[in-house]
Design an enzyme around this catalytic site. Structure first.
Site, short mmCIF file in Angstrom:
data_model
loop_
_atom_site.label_atom_id
_atom_site.label_comp_id
_atom_site.label_asym_id
_atom_site.label_seq_id
_atom_site.Cartn_x
_atom_site.Cartn_y
_atom_site.Cartn_z
N ARG A 51 4.82 -11.09 2.73
CA ARG A 51 3.69 -10.25 3.15
C ARG A 51 2.34 -10.74 2.68
O ARG A 51 1.35 -10.66 3.40
CB ARG A 51 3.90 -8.81 2.65
CG ARG A 51 4.94 -8.05 3.43
CD ARG A 51 5.08 -6.63 2.88
NE ARG A 51 6.25 -5.98 3.46
CZ ARG A 51 6.96 -5.06 2.83
NH1 ARG A 51 6.63 -4.68 1.61
NH2 ARG A 51 8.00 -4.50 3.42
N GLN A 107 7.47 10.21 -1.49
CA GLN A 107 8.31 9.31 -0.71
C GLN A 107 9.79 9.68 -0.72
O GLN A 107 10.35 10.04 -1.75
CB GLN A 107 8.10 7.87 -1.23
CG GLN A 107 6.68 7.38 -0.99
CD GLN A 107 6.45 5.92 -1.37
OE1 GLN A 107 5.52 5.62 -2.09
NE2 GLN A 107 7.28 5.00 -0.87
N ASN A 130 9.62 7.24 7.56
CA ASN A 130 9.54 5.94 6.89
C ASN A 130 10.48 4.90 7.48
O ASN A 130 10.25 3.70 7.33
CB ASN A 130 9.83 6.10 5.39
CG ASN A 130 11.20 6.70 5.12
OD1 ASN A 130 11.52 7.77 5.66
ND2 ASN A 130 12.01 6.05 4.31
N SER A 169 15.35 7.49 1.40
CA SER A 169 15.88 6.49 2.32
C SER A 169 15.11 5.17 2.22
O SER A 169 15.64 4.13 2.60
CB SER A 169 15.88 7.01 3.76
OG SER A 169 14.60 7.44 4.12
N HIS A 194 7.85 9.77 4.58
CA HIS A 194 6.95 9.75 3.43
C HIS A 194 5.74 10.62 3.76
O HIS A 194 5.26 10.62 4.90
CB HIS A 194 6.44 8.33 3.15
CG HIS A 194 7.50 7.36 2.73
ND1 HIS A 194 8.71 7.76 2.19
CD2 HIS A 194 7.53 6.01 2.74
CE1 HIS A 194 9.43 6.68 1.91
NE2 HIS A 194 8.74 5.61 2.23
N CYS A 249 6.53 0.43 3.99
CA CYS A 249 6.54 1.68 4.75
C CYS A 249 5.36 2.58 4.42
O CYS A 249 4.71 3.14 5.31
CB CYS A 249 7.85 2.41 4.52
SG CYS A 249 8.38 2.47 2.80
#
Lengths: 349, 349
Positions: free
Chosen positions: B104, B160, B327, B163, B253, B133
């Site tokens: 990223r 959050q 999310n 999952s 989230h 996310c």
């Protein structure tokens, strides 16, 4: 001074509620000097039996006459009950410690967190207000920073337990969680606010509404945090912003708090040093060992726990903190009993 | 251009994981043009059968050769798998859309949320990264404000879902919640971070740790939000602060976000107008009717929902918002498939 050694006549109004129960537990645990105990409630709960220090007490319906000879009256039965009976108790010579929002912003009523502004109780005219739970733990944790560095700004997002909304909300979370796990349909009836039109599931969810909405789009809970913080900290110029969120846990509120202090060149270690050992505050902050407070770890404890102290990466005087405390103890019952202790200490009864 | 009408050879790496499953659901639901589908995983999950559009596929163990003739490879099997196989896929002519944090912040890799910086995909050298996310939903909601008013500062506190930590964390919340309701002892083994030393209960609790701690006291999740936001929004000077908290709900989230904009004299109505109808954003904001998004209300939906828009009471250019999204969809699978759609749209395959 005989009273002080023998103890006081204490009344608890709302004795059968979540906070009332915790007040009785706290009075017992902290061994507050009680000579006579009067337990009061609405007519609905009158007649219930409650055990205190091995003795059984019968809860009576509150009337003006219930407060004859009472020296300290701890109120936690909703704002309307306080509005109706607190003046009656004061008229009969009692000092009222009120846990509702009825008198908090009244300029004739001290709003007190003993670690922050204990001496304000000297100005009481019969009623002393106990602040909102989410406010108490925040100002207790931020007072040492205000004293050491000056405080100019607070932005808080809360993570609040359902017990702040009463025993019916606690029961709703418990039942709804079980229904969710069983794959059953959820039928919310209490949260976010009992008397509002719409109710939403709290189980495995987050509700960005605590108390009713105000004209400006903030909830009453958010405005309580904003206004009460300025009053308690004697800081009308302090910037305070709040977002309050109800979450699916039973006890303890957590708060993600951003603060800006006046003093430049302050380090995380300086902040930690100011917090460590401050009255009523416990620093639990060691990221390398995964040490930080959580709602579950704070349950049943009187202190306010602070962790996750970090320097803001973009400002020279900003810090982030994570503040957790048992909302029924420091956030309500314990702070009320502390105020009673302060009244004894200053000989104000 | 025959490929575009017939469809593409798509590989999904990590097909049996929580996000992988959602990627397949999303590819099917959005009717992405697929001519050939290759499902890959670690050796542990190889051999599992997965249904896609009525056809049964067998998951194969990923090898470099698995990517022969693949045109689009959607990776969601952890950073180490991406590091090992993404270059192999690129070498064989595929465009990789990587949902891990492996690439990223690589300056040669576009980090893309199509509503925000779709055109960045044109600079890809074979790998395009899908952001974290919690970052995706925030930048999607804030992009319309950046465009309309300029954006100078973000302070976010997150709420959050488990999952985001994978299927084992989902199972842990489910089992632990039942144990808690049964009054049994809790034995945390997964959260907050599977490979860390200490594990804490997530059931009826809040954990202020997502991913591991960095030297500066921030978690990796918090630094992802900070750094990725600046990269996606092309705003290296933007101030961003984040506190990330794991909570006991399964999906979506939520984020309490404070922003400062450049333009003065902006009203809540101006902000709402900018958000309303923005690509991928749905305004759910009517306090007088208790309208606001919650994690449960966003589950299964592709959009980013925004509510609780308020003007800061102490600054002339500050606003508070509440941002919620699924999310696993916009935060992962749907954003990845959107990137694939953008590749088709710009004829980059």
């Amino acid at each position: 001074m005989g009273n002080q050694t023998k103890g006081y006549h204490v009344a608890v109004v709302g004795a059968t509620g979540a906070v009332g129960q915790k007040m009785l537990e706290t009075l017992e645990k902290k061994n507050f000097p009680i000579e006579q105990l009067t337990l009061l409630s609405s007519s609905r709960s009158a007649g219930e039996k409650i055990n205190f220090k091995g003795e059984t007490f019968t809860v009576e319906e509150a009337t003006p006459e219930s407060f004859e000879n009472v020296q300290i009256a701890l109120f936690s039965a909703g704002g309307s009950v306080s509005k109706k009976f607190a003046p009656e108790a004061v008229k009969r010579g009692a000092v009222v410690i009120d846990n509702t929002s009825a008198y908090r912003m009244d300029e004739n009523v001290p709003l007190v967190v003993p670690e922050v502004n204990e001496e304000d109780i000297k100005n009481n005219k019969g009623i002393i207000a106990n602040p909102n739970c989410s406010t108490i733990q925040m100002v207790a944790a931020l007072k040492p920073l205000q004293d050491a560095f000056g405080l100019s700004r607070i932005i808080v997002s809360t993570y609040q337990a359902v017990s702040g909304a009463g025993t019916a909300a606690v029961e709703e979370l418990r039942e709804q969680s079980q229904d969710f796990l069983n794959g059953e349909e959820l039928t919310p009836e209490i949260l976010p606010v009992k008397n509002e039109t719409h109710h939403y599931p709290i189980a495995f969810n987050a509700l960005p509404q605590i108390d009713v909405f105000q004209e400006n789009g903030y909830t009453f809970e958010e405005m309580k945090m904003i206004n009460e913080t300025k009053k308690i900290m004697h800081a009308p110029e302090l910037s305070v912003a709040a977002t309050c969120v109800r979450l699916p846990f039973f006890t303890s509120h957590a708060e993600s708090v951003y603060v800006e202090i006046d003093q430049e060149n302050t380090s995380v270690a300086d902040i930690q040093r100011a917090l460590n050992g401050a009255a009523g505050v416990v620093l639990e902050d060691d990221p390398s060992n995964q040490v930080y407070p959580t709602p579950l770890s704070a349950v049943g404890k009187s202190d306010v726990f602070v962790g996750r102290v970090r320097k803001d990466l973009d400002t020279t005087n900003g810090f982030h903190l994570w503040i957790v405390s048992d909302n029924l103890l420091k956030g309500a019952a314990w702070n009320s009993v502390q105020i009673a202790e302060s009244l004894v200490k200053y000989n104000l009864l």
